[in-house]
Design an enzyme around this catalytic site. Structure first.
Site, short mmCIF file in Angstrom:
data_model
loop_
_atom_site.label_atom_id
_atom_site.label_comp_id
_atom_site.label_asym_id
_atom_site.label_seq_id
_atom_site.Cartn_x
_atom_site.Cartn_y
_atom_site.Cartn_z
N ASP A 200 0.83 -1.19 0.00
CA ASP A 200 0.00 0.00 0.00
C ASP A 200 0.88 1.26 0.00
OD1 ASP A 200 -2.77 1.07 0.39
OD2 ASP A 200 -1.86 1.92 2.18
N GLU A 255 1.82 -0.49 -4.94
CA GLU A 255 0.80 0.48 -5.37
C GLU A 255 1.53 1.80 -5.57
OE1 GLU A 255 -3.13 2.94 -4.00
OE2 GLU A 255 -1.51 2.54 -2.61
C1 NOJ Z 1 -4.53 2.83 -1.03
C2 NOJ Z 1 -5.66 1.91 -0.69
O1 NOJ Z 1 -5.98 1.15 -1.83
C3 NOJ Z 1 -6.78 2.79 -0.21
O2 NOJ Z 1 -7.98 2.07 -0.09
C4 NOJ Z 1 -6.36 3.45 1.08
O3 NOJ Z 1 -7.37 4.35 1.48
C5 NOJ Z 1 -5.06 4.23 0.89
N1 NOJ Z 1 -4.07 3.49 0.17
C6 NOJ Z 1 -4.46 4.61 2.22
O4 NOJ Z 1 -3.97 3.47 2.87
#
Ligand code: NOJ
Length: 517
Positions: A200, A255
């Site tokens: 993440d 991500e």
């Molecule tokens: C990306 C995640 O996919 C999302 O759902 C989340 O709110 C943010 N990162 C913060 O962790």
């Protein structure tokens, strides 16, 4: 002969655990629920599952606010449930990936509680990003991704950084204790048998040490003081070494949001991450030119690294693509027709594809969730002016004709309300319908598995009529008609079409796979 690691061309199914299947009727999906549906996922034809966070959490951001990285939240089950799920997934021939959230913890994490109890300048505060502001102004102009400033002030005058909600304080990755802790957390889950991690906010761990203002630059622009600072790559080199020290092709996908496709490649250097998400297809409108440009840019950026690209159309963070591709006031069903065509396009591309739960049922975004039922911090932090992401997180309809549609036992009150119209979308209703979205997904995934394993990692674009694309990889051609008038099919034997052919014509908003072998 070199063996292709599983993740290079895997189809990965994102399970938003809270909304997948609820075994105990408390309204939240759980690990036992996932386990009970492994047969469905195997029959769908995916290779791996990615579970969104199920760790102990106050759920201020749906679990992306972790209070204990080594515990399962009681709402989602127990570590025993997790171990049973890993074993069962593997027995079903499915790999299992979990989410890791290193950019921030929950404000209920013991480290943050200790930091709050300790004075400014203390070692407890060093694990997070505490700064003095300038008078009443925060230390920088950085915005929170969820609206408002990224800083919250404490009564003692210190401000702490949260790139997301105030309940998600950012960790200080310059502190060696943070680094050591996360390596230990990775080991904890690797030892339990996970096959990979989705990282993440992978680009966020290090911030500009000078804390320069963002000014009018985009948060994800080159040179941003917030994301993709060079120091982050050292962390992924360490993680790669760690993953490589385990047997069985363990992997990590980051991500990474970036305005600059070339920046993604830095994360993919051979000693760093195995994959990064490429979100540009997800952001592209339904357009032949845009789809083609995105594919060319992505493949070109990734090629020098030797990694394989990844593709995604929907996730728990964006409006579902059936709805995105629909036309307000346009012909009904056009979003679903385009979504079928987009799936054939996605699955024809080299690399791996990430699907989001419910897209195989053709679920639309739920637009009319009442304000008081919404849970996304984006909704609350924007004072109700931004709808946020609850509309794509509504629990899955499995069976029956009334809520909770088999999501949980009959008396279950799902954590987000499920629309009555979802009786038409249940897996049960689609199961035996040869024309359903579910049947189409199964056919397409089976056909992808039946493709020759040695298709080229590049694509060619033979000439195609205006508003359409021909994507060729060796003997496979995928024809996509983005327009509304039929176009002639290219040469080849049709393997699969997303709509009934009109003689030798491909109707509007549809796609076909053809083979020349
Ligand atoms: C990306 C995640 O996919 C999302 O759902 C989340 O709110 C943010 N990162 C913060 O962790």
């Amino acid at each position: 002969m070199t063996r292709t690691p599983w993740w290079r061309d895997a189809v990965v199914y994102e399970v938003y655990v809270r909304s997948f299947a609820d075994s105990d009727g408390d309204g939240d999906g759980d690990l036992r629920g996932v386990r009970s549906r492994l047969g469905y996922l195997r029959d769908l034809g995916v290779d791996a599952l990615w579970l969104t966070p199920f760790y102990r959490s106050p759920l201020a951001d749906g679990g992306y606010d972790v209070a204990d990285y080594r515990a399962v939240d009681p709402r989602f089950g127990s570590l025993d449930d997790f171990d049973a799920l890993v074993a069962d997934a593997h027995a079903h021939g499915l790999r299992l990936m979990v989410d890791i959230v290193p950019n921030h913890t929950s404000d209920r994490h013991p480290w943050f509680r200790e930091a709050l109890a300790a004075p400014p300048g203390s070692p407890e505060r060093e694990r997070y990003v505490f700064r003095r502001g300038a008078g009443d102004a925060p230390p920088t102009d950085w915005p929170s991704a969820f609206g408002g400033p990224a800083w919250t002030r404490l009564p003692d005058g210190d401000w702490y950084l949260h790139l997301y909600a105030p309940e998600q304080p950012d960790l200080n990755w310059r502190d060696p204790r943070v680094r050591a802790e996360f390596e230990d957390i990775l080991r904890f889950w690797l030892d339990r048998g996970v096959d990979g991690f989705r990282i993440d906010v992978a680009a966020g761990l290090f911030k500009d040490p000078e804390f320069a203002d963002l000014g009018d630059r985009g948060r994800h622009s080159p040179g941003s003081p917030i994301y993709s600072r060079p120091e982050v790559h050292g962390v992924y080199r360490d993680w790669r070494r760690l993953l490589d020290s385990y047997d069985g092709d363990r992997m990590a996908i980051g991500e990474v949001w970036s305005d600059d496709t070339a920046n993604l490649a830095r994360y993919l250097r051979p000693d760093e991450l195995h994959q990064v998400f490429q979100f540009h297809l997800q952001l592209a409108p339904w357009s032949a030119d845009r789809f083609r440009a995105v594919v060319d840019e992505t493949i070109e950026a990734v090629a020098p690294t030797g990694a394989a690209p990844t593709w995604v159309l929907s996730s728990h963070d964006v409006v579902r693509h059936v709805t995105r591709y629909g036309l307000p006031g346009g012909p009904p069903g056009i979003g679903a027709a385009r979504a079928r065509a987009a799936l054939l396009f996605l699955l024809a591309l080299p690399g791996s594809a990430y699907l989001y739960q419910g897209e195989e049922l053709g679920l639309p975004e739920v637009m009319d969730i009442p304000g008081e039922a919404r849970r996304d911090p984006i909704w609350t932090r924007s004072g109700g002016t931004a709808l946020g992401r609850d509309g794509c997180r509504v629990p899955l309809p499995w069976s029956g004709t009334a809520a909770p549609f088999g999501f949980g036992p009959p008396a279950t009150n799902p954590w987000l309300p499920m629309p009555d119209a979802w009786r038409h979308y249940t897996a049960e209703a689609q199961e035996t319908d040869p024309d359903s979205m579910l049947t189409f997904y199964r056919r397409a995934l089976a056909q992808r598995r039946a493709l020759p394993p040695d298709l080229p990692g590049t694509v060619e674009w033979p000439d195609a009529p205006q508003g359409s694309l021909l994507l060729r990889r060796g003997p496979l051609t995928c024809a996509v008609n983005f327009g509304d008038r039929p176009i002639p099919l290219p040469p080849g034997r049709p393997l699969l079409t997303s709509a009934t052919l009109d003689g030798t014509l491909l109707p509007g908003s549809s796609a076909a796979w053809l083979t020349t072998t």
